[in-house]
Motif scaffolding. Structure first.
Motif, PDB file in Angstrom:
ATOM      1  N   ARG A  16     -78.478 -47.909  15.057  1.00 42.55           N
ATOM      2  CA  ARG A  16     -78.636 -46.788  15.375  1.00 42.55           C
ATOM      3  C   ARG A  16     -79.661 -46.103  14.568  1.00 42.55           C
ATOM      4  NH1 ARG A  16     -75.977 -48.918  18.686  1.00 42.55           N
ATOM      5  NH2 ARG A  16     -74.025 -48.290  19.614  1.00 42.55           N
ATOM      6  N   LYS A 171     -68.473 -43.364  10.787  1.00 44.32           N
ATOM      7  CA  LYS A 171     -68.514 -42.254  12.357  1.00 44.32           C
ATOM      8  C   LYS A 171     -69.436 -43.108  13.067  1.00 44.32           C
ATOM      9  CE  LYS A 171     -70.107 -38.218  14.400  1.00 44.32           C
ATOM     10  NZ  LYS A 171     -70.626 -36.971  14.282  1.00 44.32           N
ATOM     11  N   LEU A 172     -70.381 -43.779  12.699  1.00 43.12           N
ATOM     12  CA  LEU A 172     -71.393 -44.639  13.351  1.00 43.12           C
ATOM     13  C   LEU A 172     -70.463 -45.844  13.861  1.00 43.12           C
ATOM     14  CD1 LEU A 172     -74.719 -44.546  12.220  1.00 43.12           C
ATOM     15  CD2 LEU A 172     -73.796 -43.293  14.195  1.00 43.12           C
ATOM     16  N   SER A 175     -67.907 -45.440  16.428  1.00 42.98           N
ATOM     17  CA  SER A 175     -68.515 -44.845  17.841  1.00 42.98           C
ATOM     18  C   SER A 175     -67.937 -45.852  18.987  1.00 42.98           C
ATOM     19  CB  SER A 175     -69.945 -44.543  17.740  1.00 42.98           C
ATOM     20  OG  SER A 175     -70.520 -44.414  19.066  1.00 42.98           O
ATOM     21  N   LYS A 177     -69.207 -45.523  22.035  1.00 41.18           N
ATOM     22  CA  LYS A 177     -70.348 -45.087  22.868  1.00 41.18           C
ATOM     23  C   LYS A 177     -70.767 -46.456  23.807  1.00 41.18           C
ATOM     24  CE  LYS A 177     -75.325 -44.067  22.964  1.00 41.18           C
ATOM     25  NZ  LYS A 177     -76.493 -43.695  22.140  1.00 41.18           N
TER      26      LYS A 177
END
Length: 192
Positions: A16, A171-172, A175, A177
């Motif tokens: 990311r 947090k990443l 994710s 997503k």
């Protein structure tokens, strides 16, 4: 995010961009070790049409002044362009055109971009945050001069590098997503 059993594919899938990095950076020695993973980048005729320039400390003030000059910005005494100070380490990505009858300039620029992306992946896998930034004035005469670029070179932007706040890393990693649907990116030759 899709999970892969292969660590290389997992590193690629989990990478990311980190827009806000911390003040700790890799040393020049660590960068040199990571570059071993970058130098096998696809490079038609092995022209090596790229190089990297590290900017630390006062180098960032020089870049800020060059960006201001390119944009026609005048600052009051004691003010500075804050953009180069978003990270303690910036790595300028420079593409260099090597005249060759079988390798067009665009392909050499693609090699330089490939090297930069491989470096992003290597830095990410080593635990560093990276954000590739560019801008309208990246190749303005003042900015080019500040980097000492030759006429056959193109500044492709800067990798802003630093540590990642542990909470942000968690947090990443958490994710959900979804991965992009590959269908729009994969096709076949048209039939007449």
């Amino acid at each position: 995010m899709k999970h892969f059993d292969d660590p290389v594919l997992q590193a690629m899938a989990s990478r990311r961009s980190v827009s806000k990095v911390g003040p700790t950076t890799p040393s020049d020695e660590e960068l040199a070790r990571l570059l071993v993973a970058v130098t096998p980048v696809a490079d038609h005729k092995a022209l090596r049409p790229w190089r990297l320039i590290t900017l630390r400390g006062e180098d960032r003030a020089v870049l800020g002044a060059a960006l201001d000059a390119a944009a026609g910005v005048e600052r009051a005494e004691g003010e500075r362009n804050e953009k180069p100070y978003r990270a303690e380490l910036l790595i300028a990505v420079v593409a260099r055109h090597v005249p060759h009858p079988g390798v067009p300039e665009w392909e050499q620029h693609a090699t330089a971009a490939g090297a930069a992306h491989l470096l992003e992946l290597a830095l990410w896998q080593a635990g560093w945050g990276v954000m590739w930034r560019s801008g309208l004035h990246a190749n303005a005469p003042q900015v080019r001069a500040a980097h000492g670029l030759a006429d056959d070179e193109l500044l492709m932007g800067w990798l802003y590098v630093g540590d990642v706040d542990p909470e942000h890393r968690v947090k990443l990693a958490a994710s959900r997503k979804p991965a992009l649907d590959p269908a729009p990116f994969l096709g076949t030759m048209p039939r007449a």
